[in-house]
Design a protein around this motif. Structure first.
Motif, PDB file in Angstrom:
ATOM      1  N   HIS A   1       0.819  -1.209   0.000  1.00  0.00           N
ATOM      2  CA  HIS A   1       0.000   0.000   0.000  1.00  0.00           C
ATOM      3  C   HIS A   1       0.859   1.267   0.000  1.00  0.00           C
ATOM      4  CE1 HIS A   1      -3.399  -2.618   0.803  1.00  0.00           C
ATOM      5  NE2 HIS A   1      -2.728  -3.143   1.822  1.00  0.00           N
ATOM      6  N   GLY A   2       2.170   1.108  -0.123  1.00  0.00           N
ATOM      7  CA  GLY A   2       3.061   2.256  -0.153  1.00  0.00           C
ATOM      8  C   GLY A   2       3.058   2.940  -1.500  1.00  0.00           C
ATOM      9  N   SER A   3       3.772   4.048  -1.590  1.00  0.00           N
ATOM     10  CA  SER A   3       3.839   4.814  -2.836  1.00  0.00           C
ATOM     11  C   SER A   3       4.698   4.087  -3.863  1.00  0.00           C
ATOM     12  CB  SER A   3       4.412   6.198  -2.564  1.00  0.00           C
ATOM     13  OG  SER A   3       5.766   6.100  -2.151  1.00  0.00           O
ATOM     14  N   ASP A   4       4.517   4.462  -5.118  1.00  0.00           N
ATOM     15  CA  ASP A   4       5.325   3.858  -6.187  1.00  0.00           C
ATOM     16  C   ASP A   4       6.805   4.161  -5.999  1.00  0.00           C
ATOM     17  OD1 ASP A   4       3.056   2.842  -7.349  1.00  0.00           O
ATOM     18  OD2 ASP A   4       2.789   4.528  -8.738  1.00  0.00           O
ATOM     19  N   THR A   5       7.100   5.349  -5.452  1.00  0.00           N
ATOM     20  CA  THR A   5       8.502   5.719  -5.211  1.00  0.00           C
ATOM     21  C   THR A   5       9.142   4.779  -4.190  1.00  0.00           C
ATOM     22  OG1 THR A   5       7.976   8.037  -5.644  1.00  0.00           O
ATOM     23  CG2 THR A   5      10.051   7.571  -4.504  1.00  0.00           C
ATOM     24  N   THR A   6       8.385   4.482  -3.124  1.00  0.00           N
ATOM     25  CA  THR A   6       8.896   3.573  -2.097  1.00  0.00           C
ATOM     26  C   THR A   6       9.149   2.183  -2.677  1.00  0.00           C
ATOM     27  OG1 THR A   6       7.671   4.761  -0.382  1.00  0.00           O
ATOM     28  CG2 THR A   6       8.417   2.535   0.153  1.00  0.00           C
ATOM     29  N   LYS A   7       8.211   1.697  -3.474  1.00  0.00           N
ATOM     30  CA  LYS A   7       8.371   0.382  -4.087  1.00  0.00           C
ATOM     31  C   LYS A   7       9.563   0.357  -5.042  1.00  0.00           C
ATOM     32  CE  LYS A   7       3.435  -0.616  -3.736  1.00  0.00           C
ATOM     33  NZ  LYS A   7       2.190  -0.843  -4.483  1.00  0.00           N
ATOM     34  N   LYS A   8       9.777   1.487  -5.739  1.00  0.00           N
ATOM     35  CA  LYS A   8      10.914   1.557  -6.669  1.00  0.00           C
ATOM     36  C   LYS A   8      12.232   1.494  -5.891  1.00  0.00           C
ATOM     37  CE  LYS A   8      12.754   2.320 -10.768  1.00  0.00           C
ATOM     38  NZ  LYS A   8      14.175   2.377 -10.427  1.00  0.00           N
ATOM     39  N   VAL A   9      12.276   2.174  -4.737  1.00  0.00           N
ATOM     40  CA  VAL A   9      13.480   2.140  -3.902  1.00  0.00           C
ATOM     41  C   VAL A   9      13.758   0.711  -3.425  1.00  0.00           C
ATOM     42  CG1 VAL A   9      14.483   2.879  -1.703  1.00  0.00           C
ATOM     43  CG2 VAL A   9      13.302   4.538  -3.163  1.00  0.00           C
ATOM     44  N   ILE A  10      12.693   0.005  -2.998  1.00  0.00           N
ATOM     45  CA  ILE A  10      12.855  -1.375  -2.512  1.00  0.00           C
ATOM     46  C   ILE A  10      13.336  -2.276  -3.645  1.00  0.00           C
ATOM     47  CG2 ILE A  10      11.635  -3.371  -1.575  1.00  0.00           C
ATOM     48  CD1 ILE A  10       9.773  -1.409  -0.158  1.00  0.00           C
ATOM     49  N   THR A  11      12.776  -2.072  -4.838  1.00  0.00           N
ATOM     50  CA  THR A  11      13.203  -2.862  -5.990  1.00  0.00           C
ATOM     51  C   THR A  11      14.665  -2.603  -6.321  1.00  0.00           C
ATOM     52  OG1 THR A  11      10.968  -2.810  -6.921  1.00  0.00           O
ATOM     53  CG2 THR A  11      12.762  -3.347  -8.419  1.00  0.00           C
ATOM     54  N   ASP A  12      15.064  -1.321  -6.291  1.00  0.00           N
ATOM     55  CA  ASP A  12      16.466  -0.988  -6.558  1.00  0.00           C
ATOM     56  C   ASP A  12      17.386  -1.601  -5.509  1.00  0.00           C
ATOM     57  OD1 ASP A  12      15.707   0.450  -8.759  1.00  0.00           O
ATOM     58  OD2 ASP A  12      15.735   2.405  -7.757  1.00  0.00           O
ATOM     59  N   LEU A  13      16.942  -1.593  -4.246  1.00  0.00           N
ATOM     60  CA  LEU A  13      17.738  -2.201  -3.179  1.00  0.00           C
ATOM     61  C   LEU A  13      17.867  -3.706  -3.391  1.00  0.00           C
ATOM     62  CD1 LEU A  13      19.194  -1.854  -0.481  1.00  0.00           C
ATOM     63  CD2 LEU A  13      16.996  -2.153   0.680  1.00  0.00           C
ATOM     64  N   SER A  14      16.766  -4.337  -3.813  1.00  0.00           N
ATOM     65  CA  SER A  14      16.796  -5.764  -4.107  1.00  0.00           C
ATOM     66  C   SER A  14      17.764  -6.069  -5.247  1.00  0.00           C
ATOM     67  CB  SER A  14      15.388  -6.252  -4.470  1.00  0.00           C
ATOM     68  OG  SER A  14      15.401  -7.596  -4.879  1.00  0.00           O
ATOM     69  N   ASP A  15      17.730  -5.242  -6.278  1.00  0.00           N
ATOM     70  CA  ASP A  15      18.651  -5.422  -7.412  1.00  0.00           C
ATOM     71  C   ASP A  15      20.100  -5.246  -6.973  1.00  0.00           C
ATOM     72  OD1 ASP A  15      16.480  -5.856  -9.039  1.00  0.00           O
ATOM     73  OD2 ASP A  15      16.401  -3.795  -9.804  1.00  0.00           O
ATOM     74  N   ALA A  16      20.326  -4.274  -6.074  1.00  0.00           N
ATOM     75  CA  ALA A  16      21.692  -4.025  -5.598  1.00  0.00           C
ATOM     76  C   ALA A  16      22.225  -5.215  -4.806  1.00  0.00           C
ATOM     77  CB  ALA A  16      21.722  -2.750  -4.749  1.00  0.00           C
ATOM     78  N   VAL A  17      21.390  -5.755  -3.914  1.00  0.00           N
ATOM     79  CA  VAL A  17      21.817  -6.915  -3.116  1.00  0.00           C
ATOM     80  C   VAL A  17      22.033  -8.125  -4.023  1.00  0.00           C
ATOM     81  CG1 VAL A  17      21.158  -8.496  -1.274  1.00  0.00           C
ATOM     82  CG2 VAL A  17      20.668  -6.069  -1.049  1.00  0.00           C
ATOM     83  N   SER A  18      21.167  -8.278  -5.028  1.00  0.00           N
ATOM     84  CA  SER A  18      21.337  -9.381  -5.980  1.00  0.00           C
ATOM     85  C   SER A  18      22.644  -9.250  -6.745  1.00  0.00           C
ATOM     86  CB  SER A  18      20.153  -9.423  -6.953  1.00  0.00           C
ATOM     87  OG  SER A  18      18.941  -9.706  -6.284  1.00  0.00           O
ATOM     88  N   SER A  19      23.043  -8.010  -7.049  1.00  0.00           N
ATOM     89  CA  SER A  19      24.319  -7.778  -7.738  1.00  0.00           C
ATOM     90  C   SER A  19      25.493  -8.223  -6.872  1.00  0.00           C
ATOM     91  CB  SER A  19      24.472  -6.292  -8.094  1.00  0.00           C
ATOM     92  OG  SER A  19      23.453  -5.877  -8.984  1.00  0.00           O
ATOM     93  N   ILE A  20      25.384  -7.941  -5.562  1.00  0.00           N
ATOM     94  CA  ILE A  20      26.451  -8.353  -4.653  1.00  0.00           C
ATOM     95  C   ILE A  20      26.541  -9.877  -4.582  1.00  0.00           C
ATOM     96  CG2 ILE A  20      27.205  -8.345  -2.238  1.00  0.00           C
ATOM     97  CD1 ILE A  20      26.018  -5.551  -1.985  1.00  0.00           C
TER      98      ILE A  20
END
Length: 398
Positions: free
Chosen positions: A159-178
């Motif tokens: 139920h969060g904003s699209d911006t918040t979800k985008k940040v979480i997705t980017d964080l997930s991508d960053a951790v996956s890169s590591i």
């Protein structure tokens, strides 16, 4: 030579590392103490990134999950996904009972193992782990608590904003890169692990690895050639094998070599179109299946966890094994998109039996050693099942 090695696939580099490690351990056993630290570093790296990977990946997946308007049409397909994974996990339990596997694990003599005494204790520990403080769960690598907090936050953030979800997705991508970087270094870690293991345990370790691979691959073949056809036959009410073999041939073989369900999505969509499957249904169910339909991962998590349990001489009753099957299915749905992603979820299942993170990560490392065949077979099963179940449900309606 280094440039040529970096251009090889991860599977090829792991195979070279296993062969070189075995040769060095055989001809130069005195070298083992000096290179075994490479294996220790690899296990330590896995141990450090796995908790945060599970936390962020599951949270991001749930927060950004969207089914769309065709959710009603997807229910039978999602039902097949869930039933198929549960039956796959149960098949792995039976295979592990009939053909028990053991692992070579380095256990600190001072480490006090506290295996559960009964299924009630397993469930008690499970519920207590769910309500652990999230910071404590991450610090202690309590994967059950991590999974619970990740799921809870993921549902809340839907139920969060699209911006918040985008940040979480980017964080997930960053951790996956590591984690991709860590896994890319697997050949060095496996080189050290193979030398240390062979120098200490001898060539008997090869027999354990071979037995483990046979149990894993045979169970996955049983799921692909017996369990899945039975489910498809119940849905279509006709001989399922022409469709099963077509999906295995055109989707499974490609996925075996790419080792990525996500990379195989275009192949599955094209096959679904040629089979006459509704494009609206396939465009949702197949990408969704590449994310959550992980029967092969459920088999891997179950077999390797029970191999660790058997090695540690932990008595497990049938009900506890059923609980393990359910946990394996739930965790398999959160398998990372990187190669060997399902292996990083093994500590969650090991946590049911009081197995420490240190030992669980050794099991993960062993999984990396055998991933040359395990991961390829697992991906082939996962990806071919996506298009198989989608086609079975959609064609049965027509």
């Amino acid at each position: 030579m280094f440039s040529a090695l970096t251009k090889l696939s991860l599977v090829s580099r792991i195979m070279i590392a296993i062969i070189l490690g075995g040769l060095v351990a055989y001809f130069f056993p005195n070298v083992a103490p000096y290179v075994s630290f490479l294996g220790d570093l690899f296990i330590k790296a896995l141990k450090s990134v796995a908790p945060i990977l599970v936390f962020v990946l599951v949270m991001a997946s749930i927060a950004n999950f969207r089914v769309g308007e065709g959710a009603r049409d997807l229910k039978p397909i999602l039902g097949l996904y869930a039933i198929g994974m549960l039956l796959a996990a149960l098949s792995a339990v039976i295979a592990s009972i009939v053909f028990p596997s053991t692992l070579f694990l380095s256990i600190n003599p001072e480490m006090q193992l506290q295996p559960p005494g009964s299924v009630s204790e397993v469930l008690r520990n499970l519920f207590l782990s769910f309500i652990t403080n999230p910071v404590t769960a991450l610090h202690e690598a309590n994967f059950i608590g991590i999974l619970a907090w990740a799921a809870g936050l993921g549902v809340a953030l839907r139920h969060g904003s699209d911006t918040t979800k985008k940040v979480i997705t980017d964080l997930s991508d960053a951790v996956s890169s590591i984690i991709r970087i860590v896994i890319s270094l697997a050949p060095l870690g496996i080189f050290g692990l193979v030398i240390a293991t062979f120098a200490e345990a001898g060539l008997d370790t090869l027999e354990n690895y071979a037995h483990l691979i046979v149990v894993l691959v045979a169970t996955m073949l049983f799921v692909a050639l017996v369990i899945n056809p039975l489910l498809v036959a119940l849905v279509m009410r006709k001989n399922p094998y022409p469709l099963v073999f077509k999906c295995l041939k055109e989707s499974g073989i490609t996925a075996f070599f790419t080792r990525s369900s996500a990379a195989n999505i275009p192949i599955n969509l094209d096959l679904a179109k040629r089979l006459g499957v509704s494009e609206t249904t396939a465009s949702v169910s197949i990408p969704l299946g590449a994310t959550i339909n992980m029967a092969g991962a459920a088999v891997t998590i179950t077999v390797l966890t029970l191999a660790a349990v058997n090695t540690l001489h932990i008595d497990v009753d049938l009900i506890t094994m059923l609980v393990l099957s359910v946990v394996a299915v739930i965790t398999a749905c959160g398998a990372s998109g990187v190669a060997g992603g399902s292996l990083l979820l093994i500590p969650i299942a090991c946590g049911l039996f009081g197995i420490s993170s240190d030992i669980a990560m050794q099991v993960v490392a062993i999984g990396m050693v055998i991933s040359v065949l395990q991961d390829s077979t697992e991906t082939a099963l996962n990806s071919s099942t996506d298009v198989l179940f989608t086609a079975a449900v959609d064609l049965s309606r027509k």
